[in-house]
Design an enzyme around this catalytic site. Structure first.
Site, PDB file in Angstrom:
ATOM      1  CD  GLU A  52      -2.533  -1.142   2.511  1.00  0.00           C
ATOM      2  OE1 GLU A  52      -3.545  -0.671   2.785  1.00  0.00           O
ATOM      3  OE2 GLU A  52      -2.007  -1.863   3.345  1.00  0.00           O
TER       4      GLU A  52
ATOM      5  CB  CYS B 139      -0.266  -2.983  12.877  1.00  0.00           C
ATOM      6  SG  CYS B 139       0.431  -2.379  11.135  1.00  0.00           S
TER       7      CYS B 139
ATOM      8  N   GLY C  74       5.199  -2.641   6.912  1.00  0.00           N
ATOM      9  CA  GLY C  74       6.758  -3.135   6.793  1.00  0.00           C
ATOM     10  C   GLY C  74       7.618  -2.189   8.055  1.00  0.00           C
ATOM     11  CD  GLU C  75      10.485  -0.880  11.967  1.00  0.00           C
ATOM     12  OE1 GLU C  75       9.529  -0.760  12.321  1.00  0.00           O
ATOM     13  OE2 GLU C  75      11.805  -0.267  11.931  1.00  0.00           O
TER      14      GLU C  75
ATOM     15  CB  SER D 266       7.889   5.693  10.779  1.00  0.00           C
ATOM     16  OG  SER D 266       7.070   5.454  11.950  1.00  0.00           O
TER      17      SER D 266
ATOM     18  CG  LEU E  24       6.970   6.076  22.981  1.00  0.00           C
ATOM     19  CD1 LEU E  24       8.490   5.174  22.879  1.00  0.00           C
ATOM     20  CD2 LEU E  24       7.614   7.353  23.578  1.00  0.00           C
TER      21      LEU E  24
ATOM     22  CG  ASN F 261      -7.776   4.120  11.526  1.00  0.00           C
ATOM     23  OD1 ASN F 261      -9.201   3.936  11.317  1.00  0.00           O
ATOM     24  ND2 ASN F 261      -7.136   5.074  10.724  1.00  0.00           N
TER      25      ASN F 261
ATOM     26  CB  CYS G 237      -0.870   0.369   8.755  1.00  0.00           C
ATOM     27  SG  CYS G 237       0.834   0.456   8.307  1.00  0.00           S
TER      28      CYS G 237
HETATM   29  N1  SAH Z   1       6.915  -0.253  11.157  1.00  0.00           N
HETATM   30  C1  SAH Z   1       6.962   1.100  11.275  1.00  0.00           C
HETATM   31  C2  SAH Z   1       6.151   2.019   9.966  1.00  0.00           C
HETATM   32  C3  SAH Z   1       5.095   1.350   9.830  1.00  0.00           C
HETATM   33  S1  SAH Z   1       3.509   1.875  10.654  1.00  0.00           S
HETATM   34  C4  SAH Z   1       6.514   1.574  12.536  1.00  0.00           C
HETATM   35  O1  SAH Z   1       6.180   0.826  13.449  1.00  0.00           O
HETATM   36  O2  SAH Z   1       6.644   2.834  12.826  1.00  0.00           O
HETATM   37  C5  SAH Z   1       3.089   3.425  10.642  1.00  0.00           C
HETATM   38  C6  SAH Z   1       2.436   3.967  12.045  1.00  0.00           C
HETATM   39  O3  SAH Z   1       1.249   3.686  11.896  1.00  0.00           O
HETATM   40  C7  SAH Z   1       3.215   3.426  12.971  1.00  0.00           C
HETATM   41  O4  SAH Z   1       3.271   4.415  13.942  1.00  0.00           O
HETATM   42  C8  SAH Z   1       2.223   2.529  13.555  1.00  0.00           C
HETATM   43  O5  SAH Z   1       2.203   2.106  14.888  1.00  0.00           O
HETATM   44  C9  SAH Z   1       0.735   3.059  13.156  1.00  0.00           C
HETATM   45  N2  SAH Z   1      -0.537   2.192  13.412  1.00  0.00           N
HETATM   46  C10 SAH Z   1      -0.509   0.941  12.732  1.00  0.00           C
HETATM   47  N3  SAH Z   1      -1.741   0.769  12.875  1.00  0.00           N
HETATM   48  C11 SAH Z   1      -2.586   1.573  13.175  1.00  0.00           C
HETATM   49  C12 SAH Z   1      -3.601   1.702  13.817  1.00  0.00           C
HETATM   50  N4  SAH Z   1      -4.687   0.711  13.675  1.00  0.00           N
HETATM   51  N5  SAH Z   1      -4.077   2.684  14.276  1.00  0.00           N
HETATM   52  C13 SAH Z   1      -3.406   4.032  14.489  1.00  0.00           C
HETATM   53  N6  SAH Z   1      -1.980   3.764  14.135  1.00  0.00           N
HETATM   54  C14 SAH Z   1      -1.401   2.687  13.613  1.00  0.00           C
END
Ligand code: SAH
Length: 357
Positions: free
Chosen positions: A91, A118, A163-164, A195, A219, A294, A337
């Protein structure tokens, strides 16, 4: 024969490849420029037809195509599903701001970090993206923009899709270097955010790369106990270790760090957590991005009301922590995400039919 992916190469590497394939070196620069402008071989008009055919047989110019797009009726945000050459898809989200156009890109197909909230990680990781595929996401979005709003291009990039990034470290670094290659796409690294869920050793590595990208850290909790409930990675590194790595990052790059904090009902969103968060961040050159979680259908975690967001923000502000509520964009198109990919995949397999594309 596996065709060579050219979009992941630097100009020098492409020149080398061109030479090794019996073409004059100046073709390297030409092809590099075309690729970074989003062109496929057929569009490379300063190459002869024969040469284009030869290239098509040996190589790939563009590594991602738009498979599906959904434009938000609310704010013009566009959610893409990019098709990769092996049939996988990832995505991306395009957001239009006053200052430019920002694209959120994916760095892996799936994810192995297992964050409970996530959607990208529900089925684990499938594979890493290559640097050329990450660049390909931007080039595909630029091609889309070219049709919609000629002259407009992606100006900002956030590595916040599936992804991370720091779990795919080498390709991410290669990708970042590609953005500033001469004759290339030329996106300033100051406009790029990476991120991470907090892979501490790689945060130190990133600090030492000398790349002026913004580091964002997911965090989501003010203490390890809460963090462990939400993120398995919290079992490997403590918040204390993460903050030390952030201080190092700030010291090395002179750039502030952004903390992402998804407010989750009954878990991390109370006044006590806001105070605790302010305490641990005090004195740090940082900014907190608050976002109501979300809700993901497959998870029993809930977001919070507007009032809770406001109260949390107020507590942080009272304690002099710079914070904002992240604008939620594309709420009607499954902005979170991993959600679009999942809904399209489940649609295909017939699990759901309530989604329109
Ligand atoms: N792996 C990386 C980048 C991808 S996620 C990371 O963890 O930062 C991008 C952002 O969306 C991250 O801050 C993640 O924690 C957040 N995220 C994932 N699912 C979410 C959700 N359902 N609601 C709000 N934020 C979410």
């Amino acid at each position: 024969m596996e065709r060579t992916e050219l979009s992941g190469m630097t100009r020098a590497e492409l020149t080398e490849w061109v030479r090794a394939n019996g073409m004059p070196a100046f073709r390297g620069k030409q092809i590099f420029e075309w690729i970074h402008r989003g062109a496929d071989f057929d569009e490379m008009t300063n190459l002869s037809k024969n040469l284009r055919e030869e290239l098509k047989a040996k190589a790939v110019a563009q590594s991602a195509e738009i498979q599906t797009e959904r434009q938000s009726a609310l704010d013009g945000t566009v959610k893409f599903l990019f098709a990769l050459r092996d049939g996988n898809c990832v995505e991306g989200v395009l957001m239009r701001y006053k200052y430019g156009v920002s694209l959120c890109i994916s760095t892996q197909v799936g994810c192995r970090m297992g964050c409970r909230f996530c959607a990208s990680t529900l089925e684990g990781i499938i594979r890493n993206l290559t640097a050329g595929e990450m660049l390909g996401e931007i080039l595909a979005a630029d091609r889309y923009l070219q049709k919609q709003s000629p002259g407009v291009k992606v100006s900002h990039v956030v590595l916040m899709g599936s992804g991370e990034p720091l779990d795919n470290y080498d390709e991410v670094i290669r990708f970042l270097h590609l953005l500033r290659e001469e004759d290339g796409i030329r996106i300033s690294l100051r406009n790029v955010s990476v991120s991470t869920c907090g892979i501490v050793p790689r945060m130190y590595d990133l600090a030492r790369e000398g790349l002026p990208v913004t580091l964002c850290v997911s965090l989501h909790a003010p203490n390890d106990e809460i963090r462990k409930q939400l993120m398995p990675v919290a079992r490997s590194w403590s918040i204390k270790e993460i903050l030390e790595a952030c201080r190092y990052y700030i010291q090395e790059t002179g750039r502030r760090v952004i903390f992402e904090y998804a407010l989750t009902d009954g878990i991390n969103a109370g006044r006590q957590q806001a105070e605790e968060l302010a305490d641990i961040l005090r004195g740090m050159q940082c900014h907190v991005n608050l976002i109501p979680l979300n809700a993901v259908k497959e998870r029993n975690l809930k977001g919070v009301t507007e009032e809770t967001v406001r109260a949390f923000l107020k507590t942080l502000e009272e304690k002099r922590i710079s914070a904002t509520r992240r604008r939620e964009m594309g709420d009607d198109i499954e902005g979170a995400c991993g959600q679009l990919r999942r809904s399209v995949i489940t649609e295909k397999t017939g699990d759901r039919n309530d989604e329109k594309i």
